[in-house]
Design a protein around this motif. Structure first.
Motif, short mmCIF file in Angstrom:
data_model
loop_
_atom_site.label_atom_id
_atom_site.label_comp_id
_atom_site.label_asym_id
_atom_site.label_seq_id
_atom_site.Cartn_x
_atom_site.Cartn_y
_atom_site.Cartn_z
N SER A 31 0.99 -1.24 -0.01
CA SER A 31 0.12 0.32 -0.02
C SER A 31 0.68 1.19 0.14
N MET A 32 2.15 1.18 0.30
CA MET A 32 3.08 2.30 0.38
C MET A 32 3.69 2.18 -1.04
N GLY A 33 3.54 1.36 -1.87
CA GLY A 33 4.14 1.57 -3.28
C GLY A 33 5.25 0.70 -3.34
N VAL A 34 5.79 -0.16 -2.29
CA VAL A 34 6.80 -0.88 -2.50
C VAL A 34 6.48 -2.12 -3.27
N VAL A 35 7.45 -2.36 -4.48
CA VAL A 35 6.98 -3.55 -5.42
C VAL A 35 8.49 -4.26 -5.33
N LYS A 36 8.29 -5.47 -6.13
CA LYS A 36 9.24 -6.15 -6.72
C LYS A 36 10.71 -5.54 -6.93
N GLY A 37 11.72 -5.60 -6.33
CA GLY A 37 12.91 -5.28 -6.60
C GLY A 37 13.28 -4.01 -5.92
N ASP A 38 12.21 -3.26 -5.37
CA ASP A 38 12.40 -2.26 -4.27
C ASP A 38 13.20 -2.64 -3.12
N ARG A 39 14.22 -1.66 -2.42
CA ARG A 39 14.80 -1.94 -1.35
C ARG A 39 14.12 -1.33 0.09
N VAL A 40 14.27 -2.15 0.90
CA VAL A 40 13.67 -1.62 2.49
C VAL A 40 14.85 -1.77 3.29
N THR A 41 15.11 -0.85 4.12
CA THR A 41 16.12 -0.90 5.17
C THR A 41 15.36 -1.32 6.52
N ILE A 42 15.98 -2.39 7.06
CA ILE A 42 15.50 -2.76 8.52
C ILE A 42 16.23 -2.55 9.50
N TYR A 43 16.04 -1.39 10.31
CA TYR A 43 17.15 -0.93 11.28
C TYR A 43 16.33 -1.06 12.71
N MET A 44 16.34 -2.35 13.20
CA MET A 44 15.55 -2.59 14.45
C MET A 44 16.31 -3.64 15.54
N PRO A 45 15.76 -3.29 16.92
CA PRO A 45 16.19 -4.28 17.98
C PRO A 45 15.80 -5.79 17.49
N ARG A 46 16.40 -6.63 18.17
CA ARG A 46 16.02 -7.89 18.07
C ARG A 46 14.59 -8.40 18.68
N LYS A 86 13.39 2.59 -0.33
CA LYS A 86 12.15 3.36 -0.38
C LYS A 86 11.60 3.51 1.00
N VAL A 87 11.66 2.59 1.71
CA VAL A 87 11.40 2.56 3.19
C VAL A 87 12.12 2.05 4.13
N ILE A 88 12.11 2.79 5.29
CA ILE A 88 13.03 2.31 6.40
C ILE A 88 11.94 1.64 7.46
N ILE A 89 12.55 0.42 8.17
CA ILE A 89 11.53 -0.05 9.28
C ILE A 89 12.32 0.10 10.36
N THR A 90 11.92 0.76 11.60
CA THR A 90 12.76 0.88 12.89
C THR A 90 11.92 0.75 13.85
N GLN A 116 16.35 10.79 1.39
CA GLN A 116 15.29 9.51 1.24
C GLN A 116 15.21 8.71 2.54
N PRO A 117 14.33 7.73 2.54
CA PRO A 117 13.28 7.30 1.61
C PRO A 117 11.95 7.90 1.68
N GLU A 118 11.07 7.36 1.08
CA GLU A 118 9.52 7.95 1.22
C GLU A 118 9.01 7.85 2.52
N HIS A 119 9.11 6.65 2.97
CA HIS A 119 8.34 6.30 4.24
C HIS A 119 9.50 5.54 5.50
N VAL A 120 8.76 5.94 6.70
CA VAL A 120 9.55 5.39 7.93
C VAL A 120 8.37 4.59 8.87
N ILE A 121 8.52 3.60 9.09
CA ILE A 121 7.50 2.73 9.87
C ILE A 121 8.49 2.44 11.10
N VAL A 122 7.78 3.00 12.21
CA VAL A 122 8.07 2.83 13.60
C VAL A 122 7.44 1.84 14.45
N ILE A 123 8.14 0.88 14.80
CA ILE A 123 7.45 0.02 15.91
C ILE A 123 7.70 0.56 17.45
N LYS A 124 6.54 0.47 18.21
CA LYS A 124 6.62 0.89 19.48
C LYS A 124 7.22 -0.24 20.34
#
Length: 168
Positions: A31-46, A86-90, A116-124
């Motif tokens: 829904s955020m526009g991520v498609v096959k081949g796009d890159r997503v950075t995951i910067y999170m704890p365990r 395109k997206v960072i998940i943190t 960049q990127p377009e969106h950042v998704i944040v886990i509480k």
């Protein structure tokens, strides 16, 4: 999947529950526009959401770059730029050696350097206050509870070739 946190909390996921969460999050990314081949950075704890994010990106054919949650602003910035994510998940923060690492704050500083990127998704995760930029930053738990994701527990797996990259 059984996860035991530093503070003694335990979360258990059956295969079905994990698959459901992966599909829901894959639909969020789509829904955020991520498609096959796009890159997503995951910067999170365990935490379990790290596994969910990795599997969700793979499910839709996106390429994930997992960056160790102890890396500095400079190291994160370089990896975001190199991957053209395109997206960072943190997360709001993570615990390391009894201290809280302010992951979202580090992401914000890294993004000030590149735009960049377009969106950042944040886990509480730690519950600490973090700055959220309107139109760019979104809470994971809010996205996962939207009607879009509640009603679409299914997500077709993207067909990939053996040579297609999975991660950086």
């Amino acid at each position: 999947l059984i996860w035991e946190g530093e503070k003694g909390e335990v979360r258990t996921f059956s295969y079905h529950a994990l698959a459901r969460e992966v599909c829901k999050f894959a639909n969020v990314l789509k829904s955020m526009g991520v498609v096959k081949g796009d890159r997503v950075t995951i910067y999170m704890p365990r935490i379990p959401e790290t596994v969910i994010a990795m599997l969700a990106t793979a499910k839709i054919g996106a390429i994930h770059s997992v960056v160790y949650g102890g890396f500095s602003v400079e190291a994160l910035h370089g990896r975001i730029e190199d991957s053209e994510s395109k997206v960072i998940i943190t997360a709001d923060g993570g615990r390391m050696n009894g201290k809280i690492v302010e992951l979202k704050k580090i992401v914000d500083e890294a993004l000030r350097r590149s735009g960049q990127p377009e969106h950042v998704i944040v886990i509480k995760h730690t519950g600490q206050d973090v700055a959220m930029e309107a139109g760019r930053d979104y809470w994971f738990h809010e996205l996962m509870s939207l009607p879009l994701t509640r009603n679409s527990m299914r997500c077709e797996t993207e067909v990939m070739d053996a040579e297609d990259p999975l991660f950086i």
